[in-house]
Structures are given as C-alpha cells and as structure tokens.
Design an enzyme around this catalytic site. Structure first.
Site, mmCIF file in Angstrom:
data_model
loop_
_atom_site.group_PDB
_atom_site.id
_atom_site.type_symbol
_atom_site.label_atom_id
_atom_site.label_comp_id
_atom_site.label_asym_id
_atom_site.label_seq_id
_atom_site.Cartn_x
_atom_site.Cartn_y
_atom_site.Cartn_z
ATOM 1 N N LYS A 1 7.956 -35.574 2.972
ATOM 2 C CA LYS A 1 9.113 -36.473 2.862
ATOM 3 C C LYS A 1 8.888 -37.720 3.706
ATOM 4 O O LYS A 1 9.183 -38.837 3.293
ATOM 5 C CB LYS A 1 10.403 -35.760 3.315
ATOM 6 N N GLN B 1 16.582 -30.032 7.389
ATOM 7 C CA GLN B 1 15.709 -29.198 6.566
ATOM 8 C C GLN B 1 16.179 -27.746 6.584
ATOM 9 O O GLN B 1 16.379 -27.162 7.646
ATOM 10 C CB GLN B 1 14.258 -29.306 7.081
ATOM 11 N N ASP C 1 21.091 -35.440 1.098
ATOM 12 C CA ASP C 1 20.827 -34.215 0.334
ATOM 13 C C ASP C 1 22.041 -33.858 -0.540
ATOM 14 O O ASP C 1 21.963 -32.976 -1.385
ATOM 15 C CB ASP C 1 20.556 -33.048 1.301
#
Ligand code: NDP
Length: 293
Positions: free
Chosen positions: A54, A98, A121
């Site tokens: 990422k 994460q 997200d």
C-alpha cells in the site's frame, strides 16, 4: 463459449494512472499532496506485506505515505489515542488501520474512532450508514473495485439480477448495496442459503466473496453471466502453492460472458480504490472539487 477476461491488473493500472494525474493537478493547482497513514499493530507477516504494498502504491501515485507501527502487545487505548492524534492532524487525509488487529483489541471500537471523512477503508459505522442511505461517504475498496470491473464489460448494470454470495461487512454487504445503487435486483446468498446452485444460475452478475476454493462450479452459472470472483484462497496442488478464487475458473470461463481471474482480478483493484478514496478524502476535507476518477 470462452469468457472475456476482466483484467484487474490492467484496469487497476489505468485507474492508478488517472489517480496520479489527479494528484499532480492537486499539487500544482492547490499545493496539496494527499497523505495516507497506515497503522499496523503487531507482526502478522501477511499484514506487513499488504502495508508495504500500500505504501509503495501510494508513493507511486504521487501521494505521501506514512506508516505507524505499534507492538503486538499495544493496548486498545494506545491504538485509539494514535487514531485520535491522526484525526486531529490536519496534514493527514486518509487513515487505514490494518486488519486483523491482535485478539485483545476490539477492532470495531478502533475503526469507529476514525474520523469518517478520513476513513479511506469505508469501514466506520458512519460510512456504512451513508452507503445504505445513498448519501455521500467513503465506500469500502474491494466492493468498489468489483463494481468498476463489472462496468468495464456491461454498459449498464441497471435491471440486471446480481447475486452476491457472502454477506461479510467487509465485502458482501457493501457490494450488495453498491449493486442496488446501480439499480440491480440483488440477491444475497450465504451459508444458510438453500439451493445455492439454482440461485447462482439466475444471476446476470455473480459475485463470489466466500473464501472457499472453487466452490462455485461452472454448471452453476447462467450462460453469458458476468462473474466477479473476490475470493483469494491459498491452496497446494500437485506439490505447488497457488492462489485460486471461489469460482472454478476453468469450468466457469466456458459458460460465463466475462470473468475476473484470481490472481490478477479484484485484488489489484482493492489498492487502486484505496488510492482513489484517499484522493477523494483529501479533496472533500479541503473543500476542493473531487476529481473525476
Ligand atoms: P468472511 O469469512 O467474512 O465471509 C464469508 C461469507 O461467505 C460469509 O457471509 C459466509 O456466510 C459465506 N459462506 C461461507 N461458506 C459458504 C457456503 N458454503 N455457501 C455460501 N456462503 C458461504 O470472508 P470475507 O468476506 O472477508 O472474504 C471473502 C473472500 O474474499 C475471502 O477469500 C477473502 O480472502 C477474499 N477477499 C479478497 C479481497 C481482495 O482484495 N480481492 C479483500 C477482502 C477479502 P455466513 O455469513 O452465513 O457465515
């Protein structure tokens, strides 16, 4: 019939190029460089790889990437304090925690601490609610990537019957909502669904997000269906490790009209959509026009 391949790598590469162009314009026109912060707690090897990838993709798109690592035994309060600091930091446009977090941390509590405008997200309750209400928000990356891919082979999704197999918060549910917003008639299937094969056979668009290797058989597909295979399953076959989807690709491509491969399908789109969300978040937060990406 052999299905058209929906090449996630190529579509993602094009999207990333468009994003890099938009980032370039934000820099020259507004002196803004979007910043994505990824929080990683613990030493999970797969998470470390995802976070690294990422970071690389973010920088390649011209954005700033910052990584915050906390030890495996970091407490929930410590993680929440970090998230609150990032919420308050005016330089930070996107925050991604994460997952999975270590077992002693309540993921839902941590995720919901993220300021929804920075929730790239799309996993906070606020953004989930906005998606259901059809309001502007940030949408989870994998479902968004799946929609973009389906649209590359279907001029319009309106009126089509979409079947989503899997109802997770991360993939199945938001994907079903996005398909509904595209005016599909949506059926959600899951582990309790009866006659799954015949439900799948009624789908113009079949999305599989289950996590079971090759569970969807070729014979379960309607002739000409668009197949979006979200599943990523690690298996060992003939002594070799490989990745396969939830759909039996070799059998499915003989019946489907178009299909995503695994690997090289939805996977690359997920990171591209994360970058897209970061640009959108940066523009909205700073009161700039959201680029057409
Ligand atoms: P979850 O385990 O959270 O959800 C799986 C879903 O599949 C559940 O809703 C479950 O039903 C359903 N299911 C399980 N067994 C069956 C069955 N036999 N028949 C019908 N439905 C079944 O998984 P995720 O949604 O997080 O992930 C799904 C897959 O997508 C995984 O392979 C994952 O690796 C992959 N993935 C890929 C991403 C990408 O970037 N391409 C990103 C995220 C995930 P029930 O609710 O009834 O238990």
């Amino acid at each position: 019939m052999t299905a058209e391949l929906i090449d996630g790598k190529a579509i993602a590469a094009k999207l990333r190029e468009t994003i890099a162009g938009a980032v370039g314009l934000m820099k020259t026109d507004n002196d803004v460089q979007p910043t994505l912060v990824v929080v990683l707690v613990g030493e999970d090897p797969a998470s470390q790889v995802y976070v690294r990838n990422k970071g690389i993709a973010t920088e390649k798109a011209g954005m700033r990437s910052i990584e915050h690592r906390l030890p495996e035994d970091a407490g929930e309060v410590q993680v929440i304090e970090l998230v609150r600091r990032l919420n308050a930091d005016d330089e930070v446009d996107g925050i991604l925690v994460q997952l999975p977090l270590p077992d002693h941390i309540d993921s839902s509590r941590v995720i919901n601490e993220i300021d929804p405008i920075k929730d790239v997200d799309g996993l906070t309750e606020v953004n989930a609610g906005r998606l259901i209400l059809g309001k502007e928000g940030l949408v989870p990356c994998t479902p968004q990537g799946s929609i973009i891919m389906a649209k590359t082979v279907r001029e319009s999704l309106s009126g089509l019957h979409a079947v989503v197999v899997g109802r997770s918060i991360l993939v199945g549910k938001p994907l079903a909502m996005l398909l509904l917003n595209e005016n599909c008639t949506v059926t959600m299937a899951h582990s309790r669904t009866k006659n799954l094969a015949s439900v799948c056979r009624s789908a113009d668009i079949l999305c599989a997000a289950v996590g079971r290797p090759r569970m969807i058989e070729g014979g379960w597909l309607k002739e000409g269906a668009t197949v979006i295979d979200v599943g990523i399953n690690r298996i060992e076959e003939n002594g070799k490790k490989r990745l396969v989807g939830d759909v039996d690709f070799e059998a499915a491509k003989l019946r489907a009209g178009a299909i995503t491969p695994v690997p090289g399908g939805v996977g690359p789109m997920t990171i591209a959509c994360l970058l897209r969300n970061t640009v959108i978040a940066a523009a909205r937060r700073r009161g700039l026009a959201v680029p057409a990406i």
